[in-house]
Design a protein around this motif. Structure first.
Motif, mmCIF file in Angstrom:
data_model
loop_
_atom_site.group_PDB
_atom_site.id
_atom_site.type_symbol
_atom_site.label_atom_id
_atom_site.label_comp_id
_atom_site.label_asym_id
_atom_site.label_seq_id
_atom_site.Cartn_x
_atom_site.Cartn_y
_atom_site.Cartn_z
ATOM 1 N N PRO A 4 77.378 -1.206 26.281
ATOM 2 C CA PRO A 4 77.065 -2.252 27.243
ATOM 3 C C PRO A 4 75.590 -2.345 27.630
ATOM 4 C CG PRO A 4 77.991 -0.386 28.402
ATOM 5 C CD PRO A 4 78.005 -0.035 26.921
ATOM 6 N N ALA A 5 74.783 -1.320 27.397
ATOM 7 C CA ALA A 5 73.385 -1.359 27.836
ATOM 8 C C ALA A 5 72.632 -2.540 27.228
ATOM 9 C CB ALA A 5 72.695 -0.046 27.496
ATOM 10 N N ARG A 6 72.850 -2.806 25.952
ATOM 11 C CA ARG A 6 72.131 -3.893 25.281
ATOM 12 C C ARG A 6 72.522 -5.250 25.859
ATOM 13 N NH1 ARG A 6 69.612 -4.460 20.068
ATOM 14 N NH2 ARG A 6 68.412 -6.349 20.294
ATOM 15 N N ILE A 7 73.806 -5.460 26.095
ATOM 16 C CA ILE A 7 74.247 -6.740 26.637
ATOM 17 C C ILE A 7 73.742 -6.931 28.059
ATOM 18 C CG2 ILE A 7 76.514 -5.964 27.466
ATOM 19 C CD1 ILE A 7 75.790 -9.321 25.866
ATOM 20 N N GLU A 8 73.706 -5.874 28.836
ATOM 21 C CA GLU A 8 73.182 -5.967 30.201
ATOM 22 C C GLU A 8 71.703 -6.328 30.187
ATOM 23 O OE1 GLU A 8 74.274 -2.299 32.102
ATOM 24 O OE2 GLU A 8 76.403 -2.809 32.038
ATOM 25 N N GLU A 66 78.461 -10.612 40.776
ATOM 26 C CA GLU A 66 79.397 -9.578 41.219
ATOM 27 C C GLU A 66 80.526 -9.470 40.201
ATOM 28 O OE1 GLU A 66 81.969 -12.316 44.306
ATOM 29 O OE2 GLU A 66 80.125 -11.398 45.041
ATOM 30 N N ASP A 67 81.275 -8.399 40.320
ATOM 31 C CA ASP A 67 82.465 -8.199 39.482
ATOM 32 C C ASP A 67 82.139 -8.310 37.994
ATOM 33 O OD1 ASP A 67 85.146 -7.632 39.089
ATOM 34 O OD2 ASP A 67 85.771 -9.723 39.250
ATOM 35 N N GLU A 68 81.075 -7.619 37.568
ATOM 36 C CA GLU A 68 80.626 -7.694 36.184
ATOM 37 C C GLU A 68 81.412 -6.736 35.291
ATOM 38 O OE1 GLU A 68 75.995 -8.852 36.889
ATOM 39 O OE2 GLU A 68 76.510 -6.729 36.997
ATOM 40 N N ALA A 69 81.716 -7.202 34.092
ATOM 41 C CA ALA A 69 82.404 -6.375 33.096
ATOM 42 C C ALA A 69 81.956 -6.837 31.715
ATOM 43 C CB ALA A 69 83.916 -6.522 33.229
ATOM 44 N N ASP A 70 82.082 -5.947 30.739
ATOM 45 C CA ASP A 70 81.758 -6.352 29.377
ATOM 46 C C ASP A 70 82.766 -5.754 28.409
ATOM 47 O OD1 ASP A 70 80.597 -3.738 28.205
ATOM 48 O OD2 ASP A 70 79.411 -4.035 30.016
ATOM 49 N N VAL A 71 82.911 -6.440 27.280
ATOM 50 C CA VAL A 71 83.815 -6.018 26.222
ATOM 51 C C VAL A 71 83.062 -6.195 24.912
ATOM 52 C CG1 VAL A 71 85.981 -6.511 25.026
ATOM 53 C CG2 VAL A 71 85.840 -6.812 27.500
ATOM 54 N N SER A 72 83.106 -5.180 24.057
ATOM 55 C CA SER A 72 82.478 -5.272 22.741
ATOM 56 C C SER A 72 83.553 -5.230 21.669
ATOM 57 C CB SER A 72 81.512 -4.110 22.525
ATOM 58 O OG SER A 72 80.446 -4.197 23.432
ATOM 59 N N ALA A 76 79.960 -8.300 18.244
ATOM 60 C CA ALA A 76 79.940 -9.260 19.355
ATOM 61 C C ALA A 76 80.199 -8.552 20.683
ATOM 62 C CB ALA A 76 80.999 -10.335 19.139
ATOM 63 N N ALA A 77 79.668 -9.139 21.747
ATOM 64 C CA ALA A 77 79.892 -8.612 23.087
ATOM 65 C C ALA A 77 80.132 -9.781 24.032
ATOM 66 C CB ALA A 77 78.703 -7.789 23.553
ATOM 67 N N VAL A 78 81.046 -9.568 24.970
ATOM 68 C CA VAL A 78 81.382 -10.581 25.964
ATOM 69 C C VAL A 78 81.056 -10.006 27.332
ATOM 70 C CG1 VAL A 78 83.215 -12.004 26.945
ATOM 71 C CG2 VAL A 78 83.232 -11.457 24.499
ATOM 72 N N PHE A 79 80.315 -10.770 28.126
ATOM 73 C CA PHE A 79 79.941 -10.359 29.471
ATOM 74 C C PHE A 79 80.625 -11.319 30.438
ATOM 75 C CE2 PHE A 79 76.675 -9.528 32.830
ATOM 76 C CZ PHE A 79 76.830 -8.162 32.872
ATOM 77 N N ILE A 80 81.363 -10.774 31.406
ATOM 78 C CA ILE A 80 82.162 -11.577 32.338
ATOM 79 C C ILE A 80 81.745 -11.217 33.753
ATOM 80 C CG2 ILE A 80 84.522 -12.132 33.078
ATOM 81 C CD1 ILE A 80 85.273 -10.750 30.257
ATOM 82 N N TYR A 81 81.585 -12.222 34.601
ATOM 83 C CA TYR A 81 81.140 -11.967 35.975
ATOM 84 C C TYR A 81 81.380 -13.182 36.865
ATOM 85 C CZ TYR A 81 77.088 -14.413 34.042
ATOM 86 O OH TYR A 81 76.283 -15.319 33.408
ATOM 87 N N ALA A 102 79.893 -14.987 29.025
ATOM 88 C CA ALA A 102 78.769 -15.118 28.095
ATOM 89 C C ALA A 102 79.092 -14.310 26.847
ATOM 90 C CB ALA A 102 77.488 -14.607 28.746
ATOM 91 N N VAL A 103 79.015 -14.947 25.689
ATOM 92 C CA VAL A 103 79.330 -14.290 24.419
ATOM 93 C C VAL A 103 78.046 -14.112 23.623
ATOM 94 C CG1 VAL A 103 80.680 -14.410 22.294
ATOM 95 C CG2 VAL A 103 81.612 -15.371 24.411
#
Length: 125
Positions: A4-8, A66-72, A76-81, A102-103
């Motif tokens: 997740p560091a890269r997507i953040e 707020e309420d941030e989460a990510d899935v790889s 690909a990575a998906v960032f949800i917030y 955000a994809v």
């Protein structure tokens, strides 16, 4: 992609560019064909969204997350917030409270790019 560091880091760079009106950075992080769906349902692509920011048609005044989460998955990575935003749209004040997705995926040069963004309105709490 090292999520997740890269997507953040990518999201932070995109968000800062939105706040400062930095269309050059937006062009770098968004794929030109990115599907950018606004909470109104209007659709931009990466190039048209960057152009609106460059022209001052969209000016973000504040963004809160707020309420941030990510899935790889694979590369690909998906960032949800959730996002609270204050902005000027064509000079008119506007505010929103939205759930965003955000994809990110590697572009042709293997550099991660935003390929899809969608925000959906939420009821205020």
């Amino acid at each position: 992609m090292n999520a997740p560091a890269r997507i953040e880091a990518l999201e932070a760079r995109r968000r800062q560019a939105m706040l400062t009106g930095d269309a050059t950075t937006l062009t770098e992080v968004m794929h030109p064909s990115c599907v950018y769906v606004h909470s109104s349902g209007f659709i931009d692509n990466g190039a048209s969204m960057a152009a609106k920011v460059a022209a001052g048609d969209v000016r973000y005044q504040s963004l809160e997350f707020e309420d941030e989460a990510d899935v790889s998955v694979g590369d690909a990575a998906v960032f949800i917030y959730r996002q609270r935003a204050r902005m000027l749209l064509a000079g008119e004040p506007h505010s929103s409270y939205t759930r965003c997705t955000a994809v990110w995926a590697p572009g042709p040069d293997a550099t991660p790019r935003l390929i899809s963004f969608q925000s959906a309105p939420m009821e205020t709490a």
